[in-house]
Design an enzyme around this catalytic site. Structure first.
Site, PDB file in Angstrom:
ATOM      1  N   ALA A 188      30.843  -5.265 -74.965  1.00 16.44           N
ATOM      2  CA  ALA A 188      31.120  -4.616 -73.674  1.00 16.44           C
ATOM      3  C   ALA A 188      32.504  -5.016 -73.189  1.00 16.44           C
ATOM      4  CB  ALA A 188      30.068  -5.020 -72.654  1.00 16.44           C
ATOM      5  N   GLY A 202      42.926 -21.502 -77.464  1.00 15.01           N
ATOM      6  CA  GLY A 202      43.269 -20.693 -78.638  1.00 15.01           C
ATOM      7  C   GLY A 202      42.083 -19.831 -79.019  1.00 15.01           C
ATOM      8  N   LYS A 259      36.224 -28.527 -65.677  1.00 12.63           N
ATOM      9  CA  LYS A 259      35.727 -29.178 -66.889  1.00 12.63           C
ATOM     10  C   LYS A 259      35.162 -30.563 -66.556  1.00 12.63           C
ATOM     11  CE  LYS A 259      39.036 -26.558 -69.624  1.00 12.63           C
ATOM     12  NZ  LYS A 259      40.419 -26.489 -70.071  1.00 12.63           N
ATOM     13  N   GLY A 283      53.583 -19.225 -73.770  1.00 10.98           N
ATOM     14  CA  GLY A 283      52.282 -18.608 -73.481  1.00 10.98           C
ATOM     15  C   GLY A 283      51.201 -19.604 -73.101  1.00 10.98           C
ATOM     16  N   ASP A 303      41.654 -26.133 -63.322  1.00 13.68           N
ATOM     17  CA  ASP A 303      40.981 -25.955 -64.617  1.00 13.68           C
ATOM     18  C   ASP A 303      40.367 -27.287 -65.083  1.00 13.68           C
ATOM     19  OD1 ASP A 303      40.804 -24.391 -67.369  1.00 13.68           O
ATOM     20  OD2 ASP A 303      41.765 -26.298 -67.835  1.00 13.68           O
ATOM     21  N   GLU A 359      29.362 -24.751 -75.351  1.00 15.11           N
ATOM     22  CA  GLU A 359      30.293 -25.661 -76.039  1.00 15.11           C
ATOM     23  C   GLU A 359      31.751 -25.268 -75.816  1.00 15.11           C
ATOM     24  OE1 GLU A 359      29.392 -28.637 -78.176  1.00 15.11           O
ATOM     25  OE2 GLU A 359      31.354 -28.716 -77.261  1.00 15.11           O
TER      26      GLU A 359
END
Ligand code: HSE
Length: 446
Positions: free
Chosen positions: A46, A309, A207, A188, A203, A130
């Site tokens: 989707a 990545g 975590k 990037g 961020d 994970e």
């Protein structure tokens, strides 16, 4: 060839991670089926725009814009669309229909984790995540399973690659924060036009909430994570740290603490800190991540690798997919989140750590004694002190062109509480002999 029962896998999102998950699943399907003991049929993907450019070539017939219909009838739903909504609603829908869900959505878990875990438990499904912390690095399963028999004392994590890249450039190449951020943007790593999710520690805080909850069997809400980003770190601080044998790292810290009143609780915090150069975390360069765990029985463990990545993070997602498939084959309810300890979350003021404070002071008789008195008055014990006399050209504006010489003092403290340190810094700032408190950094990993 063994004939397996097919499990229907629905994928939500085909961004950098999602496209790689789909591609690897199509490529390695039979091998994964052998590991899982079930066929893994990708029934659809989707997306918002089926025509968009992807990082992998995928069969056009798999794409749909109708996520809700795709979820219906799926055994396993992989959510890699990111953001809070519609991800939350779709995951709840999937769990309520009995599907296991795999997600890499750290923002969603840190914000709505308990609601999602509860929904999974209600129907005996399981939520796997994970990929939500430190990309490819296996860290959720080690905390949840491998270390389930141990007691975690502390976790120190480098869980944000962008900020590690920036701080590492400052340390190894001598770039300013601005220049290193520009390099990170060019490569990037940093988001354009607003890099603050990384640079302000948001961020990393998400975590941290996830890691602290798992490590201490306690729900740690995102707003209980103390957070400072790296935007105030200067090249001068990084260079001074280097001279003193430290490296500046943005750390995610999850710690079991006993506060001054004897209350045992959990501290979850993110800030730039000085790490000794011989600590394993000091060797984490570039955009790499690492999680250093101090456990009572196992001792010190470090998990290192790619924190982001597409294909790297896809590895973590596919590991979850095989686990989820195995569970379907065996049957029985999913493993619920363990929150049995339910420890109180302690505020930053409960933390004690060491500090390194850099001051620009008047270089005159009695100044050192006056500063030492300010520290002792607030119960902060000085461990080390170095002084260097500044050349006139780099003296602060306030005393430039005057004949008063200035010196730079770098003061390392013994363990002190946040409250005592804050009071000391306030007193230093108000003192006549101090022209500037240039830097206050915590020291971790000792
Ligand atoms: N932006 C993150 C980082 C990767 O720089 O590590 C995704 O969590």
């Amino acid at each position: 060839m063994i004939e397996y029962r097919n499990l229907r896998v629905a994928l939500l999102g085909a961004g950098s991670v999602g496209a790689q998950v789909a591609s690897l699943l199509l490529e390695h399907g039979p091998e994964l089926a052998n590991r899982a003991g079930a066929g893994l049929e990708l029934v659809g993907i989707a997306v918002r725009d089926p025509e968009a450019q992807r990082t992998a070539e995928l069969p056009a017939e798999l794409f749909t814009t109708d996520a809700e219909s795709l979820i219906l009838g799926a055994d396993i739903v992989i959510e890699l669309m990111g953001g809070l909504e519609p991800a939350r609603t779709l995951i709840l829908q999937a769990l309520n229909s009995g599907a296991d869900v795999i997600t890499g959505n750290k923002a969603l878990l840190a914000t709505h984790g308990p609601e999602l875990f509860e929904a999974a438990e209600q129907v005996g499904a399981q939520l796997y995540y994970e990929a939500a912390v430190a990309g490819a690095i296996p860290i959720i399963r080690p905390l949840r399973d491998s270390l389930a028999g141990d007691r975690i004392k502390r976790i120190l994590g480098i869980v944000n690659g962008t900020t590690n890249f920036i701080l590492d450039r400052m340390d190894t190449v001598g770039e300013s924060l601005e220049a290193a951020l520009a390099t990170a943007t060019e490569l990037g790593y940093a988001e354009k036009p607003d890099p603050s999710a990384d640079t302000e520690g948001f961020d990393a805080a998400q975590k941290t909430a996830i890691l602290a909850s798992l490590a201490f069997h306690t729900t740690v809400p995102l707003d209980a994570v103390y957070r400072e980003g790296i935007t105030k770190v200067t090249l001068e601080e990084v260079e001074a740290a280097k001279k003193a044998g430290y490296v500046v790292k943005l750390l995610a810290i999850c710690e079991r603490l006993t506060d001054a009143d004897g209350v045992e609780g959990v501290s979850a915090r993110v800030y730039p800190a000085l790490v000794p150069r011989d600590h394993p975390l000091a060797a984490v360069h570039g955009a790499k991540n690492a999680v250093f765990i101090e456990a009572e029985a196992a001792g010190d463990l470090m998990f290192y690798g790619a924190g982001a990545g597409g294909i790297e993070t896809a590895s973590a997602v596919l590991g979850d997919l095989v686990s989820a498939a195995r569970r379907h084959v065996i049957g029985g309810p999913g493993v619920a989140e363990s929150t049995h300890a339910n420890l109180p979350i302690l505020p930053i003021t409960a933390v004690t750590t060491r500090y390194q404070i850099t001051l620009s002071v008047v270089d005159a008789p009695g100044v050192l004694a006056e500063i030492a008195t300010l520290f002792s008055e607030h119960g902060v014990s000085v461990e080390a002190l170095t002084q260097s006399v500044q050349p006139q050209s780099v003296q602060p504006h306030a005393i430039q062109n005057s004949t008063t010489p200035t010196a730079t003092l770098v003061i390392g403290t013994h363990e002190a509480s946040e409250a005592a340190l804050a009071a000391t810094v306030e007193a230093l700032e108000a003192s006549d002999v101090v022209s500037t408190v240039t830097s206050v950094l915590r020291v971790e990993g000792l």
